[in-house]
Design a protein around this motif. Sequence first.
Motif, PDB file in Angstrom:
ATOM      1  N   UNK A 185      50.135   6.088 -12.406  1.00  0.00           N
ATOM      2  CA  UNK A 185      50.700   5.955 -13.756  1.00  0.00           C
ATOM      3  C   UNK A 185      49.625   5.621 -14.794  1.00  0.00           C
ATOM      4  N   UNK A 186      48.512   5.057 -14.346  1.00  0.00           N
ATOM      5  CA  UNK A 186      47.455   4.665 -15.306  1.00  0.00           C
ATOM      6  C   UNK A 186      46.980   5.889 -16.095  1.00  0.00           C
ATOM      7  N   UNK A 187      46.778   6.987 -15.394  1.00  0.00           N
ATOM      8  CA  UNK A 187      46.321   8.206 -16.090  1.00  0.00           C
ATOM      9  C   UNK A 187      47.359   8.705 -17.084  1.00  0.00           C
ATOM     10  N   UNK A 188      48.624   8.681 -16.689  1.00  0.00           N
ATOM     11  CA  UNK A 188      49.692   9.157 -17.589  1.00  0.00           C
ATOM     12  C   UNK A 188      49.718   8.290 -18.849  1.00  0.00           C
ATOM     13  N   UNK A 189      49.572   6.991 -18.651  1.00  0.00           N
ATOM     14  CA  UNK A 189      49.614   6.092 -19.814  1.00  0.00           C
ATOM     15  C   UNK A 189      48.425   6.311 -20.731  1.00  0.00           C
ATOM     16  N   UNK A 190      47.280   6.595 -20.164  1.00  0.00           N
ATOM     17  CA  UNK A 190      46.105   6.924 -21.001  1.00  0.00           C
ATOM     18  C   UNK A 190      46.362   8.202 -21.793  1.00  0.00           C
ATOM     19  N   UNK A 191      46.994   9.167 -21.138  1.00  0.00           N
ATOM     20  CA  UNK A 191      47.303  10.430 -21.835  1.00  0.00           C
ATOM     21  C   UNK A 191      48.209  10.156 -23.039  1.00  0.00           C
ATOM     22  N   UNK A 192      49.201   9.291 -22.822  1.00  0.00           N
ATOM     23  CA  UNK A 192      50.153   9.008 -23.906  1.00  0.00           C
ATOM     24  C   UNK A 192      49.509   8.153 -25.004  1.00  0.00           C
ATOM     25  N   UNK A 193      48.587   7.268 -24.619  1.00  0.00           N
ATOM     26  CA  UNK A 193      47.834   6.497 -25.629  1.00  0.00           C
ATOM     27  C   UNK A 193      47.034   7.465 -26.515  1.00  0.00           C
ATOM     28  N   UNK A 194      46.427   8.430 -25.867  1.00  0.00           N
ATOM     29  CA  UNK A 194      45.623   9.439 -26.586  1.00  0.00           C
ATOM     30  C   UNK A 194      46.505  10.243 -27.552  1.00  0.00           C
ATOM     31  N   UNK A 195      47.655  10.674 -27.047  1.00  0.00           N
ATOM     32  CA  UNK A 195      48.584  11.445 -27.883  1.00  0.00           C
ATOM     33  C   UNK A 195      49.027  10.622 -29.092  1.00  0.00           C
ATOM     34  N   UNK A 196      49.355   9.366 -28.838  1.00  0.00           N
ATOM     35  CA  UNK A 196      49.788   8.456 -29.905  1.00  0.00           C
ATOM     36  C   UNK A 196      48.689   8.341 -30.972  1.00  0.00           C
ATOM     37  N   UNK A 214      57.752  13.829 -18.569  1.00  0.00           N
ATOM     38  CA  UNK A 214      57.295  12.492 -18.153  1.00  0.00           C
ATOM     39  C   UNK A 214      58.397  11.462 -18.415  1.00  0.00           C
ATOM     40  N   UNK A 215      58.960  11.507 -19.625  1.00  0.00           N
ATOM     41  CA  UNK A 215      59.974  10.513 -19.979  1.00  0.00           C
ATOM     42  C   UNK A 215      61.268  10.734 -19.190  1.00  0.00           C
ATOM     43  N   UNK A 216      61.678  11.987 -19.073  1.00  0.00           N
ATOM     44  CA  UNK A 216      62.961  12.260 -18.395  1.00  0.00           C
ATOM     45  C   UNK A 216      62.923  11.843 -16.932  1.00  0.00           C
ATOM     46  N   UNK A 217      61.754  11.983 -16.286  1.00  0.00           N
ATOM     47  CA  UNK A 217      61.668  11.660 -14.855  1.00  0.00           C
ATOM     48  C   UNK A 217      61.044  10.276 -14.606  1.00  0.00           C
ATOM     49  N   UNK A 218      60.686   9.582 -15.680  1.00  0.00           N
ATOM     50  CA  UNK A 218      60.058   8.255 -15.513  1.00  0.00           C
ATOM     51  C   UNK A 218      58.746   8.337 -14.750  1.00  0.00           C
ATOM     52  N   UNK A 219      57.883   9.277 -15.139  1.00  0.00           N
ATOM     53  CA  UNK A 219      56.636   9.503 -14.395  1.00  0.00           C
ATOM     54  C   UNK A 219      55.479   8.753 -15.063  1.00  0.00           C
ATOM     55  N   UNK A 254      55.658   4.247 -26.898  1.00  0.00           N
ATOM     56  CA  UNK A 254      54.742   4.965 -27.800  1.00  0.00           C
ATOM     57  C   UNK A 254      55.578   5.453 -28.989  1.00  0.00           C
ATOM     58  N   UNK A 255      55.600   4.636 -30.039  1.00  0.00           N
ATOM     59  CA  UNK A 255      56.537   4.890 -31.154  1.00  0.00           C
ATOM     60  C   UNK A 255      56.240   6.212 -31.862  1.00  0.00           C
ATOM     61  N   UNK A 256      54.932   6.505 -32.029  1.00  0.00           N
ATOM     62  CA  UNK A 256      54.561   7.755 -32.705  1.00  0.00           C
ATOM     63  C   UNK A 256      54.967   8.972 -31.875  1.00  0.00           C
ATOM     64  N   UNK A 257      54.848   8.842 -30.572  1.00  0.00           N
ATOM     65  CA  UNK A 257      55.237   9.941 -29.673  1.00  0.00           C
ATOM     66  C   UNK A 257      56.754  10.143 -29.756  1.00  0.00           C
ATOM     67  N   UNK A 258      57.494   9.038 -29.773  1.00  0.00           N
ATOM     68  CA  UNK A 258      58.960   9.130 -29.891  1.00  0.00           C
ATOM     69  C   UNK A 258      59.345   9.853 -31.185  1.00  0.00           C
TER      70      UNK A 258
END
Length: 219
Positions: free
Chosen positions: A139-150, A180-185, A192-196
Amino acid sequence: MPDITLYFLQASRSIRIAWLLEELGVAYRVEAWERENNKAPADFKAAAGTALGKAPVLRDGELTILESGAITDYLVENYDPTHRLLPLDTAQRSKVRQWIHAAEGTFMVHCLAITYARWFSSPSSKTNGDLETLEKGLAINVQKDLDWLEEELQANGGDWLVGKDVTAADTMVAFSVQFIFARGLGGQRGRWKGVDRWLENVEGREAYKRAVEKTGHKL
Ligand SMILES: N[C@@H](CCC(=O)N[C@@H](CS)C(=O)NCC(=O)O)C(=O)O
């Protein structure tokens, strides 16, 4: 008149291409299949006509194209005369291409590692904590990806990934994040408010809604 057919597997990356076709205003037919045991059924594979048997597949006349990123490239190169979805400006164009690749090569690679861990871990790893530990690490990599997107969304004003309107960057990356969000991955809506907010833009967009309506897409 183009003679385009989109081979669409339910709950899949195929939505990227339906949304893009709607943005481009190009006429297309949808051939849609439900999954069987999580997989594409044999008749999809037969109709799509490739040994890979994965969706989406696009047929344009005699041409068959696989890989959602390559299909996106093909469609914007051939059906976007005003270069709206892949701008000509070098800085914007390279950013859009960055996201087209990141959608598969970063976001999907990282989140699918968790899916496969869930599918293929031994029954004992599900009860002795091993799968949980593995998922936490992945999950660490996924969270980094979402931080980057944000961060990138914020830097671009928050509405879209590149420039002031939707581009092929959005049509490619949105599915990865919704999945990612739908499957809780490794991530959930809310952190990530900006992503939402960006996903709300995506899901409220008329072309996106038409694509969902036409294909029956539902994650
Ligand atoms: N990198 C490919 C991935 C294609 C892919 O794996 N598609 C999945 C659905 S999202 C699929 O067809 N799965 C069905 C199966 O494996 O039988 C792309 O972007 O098009």
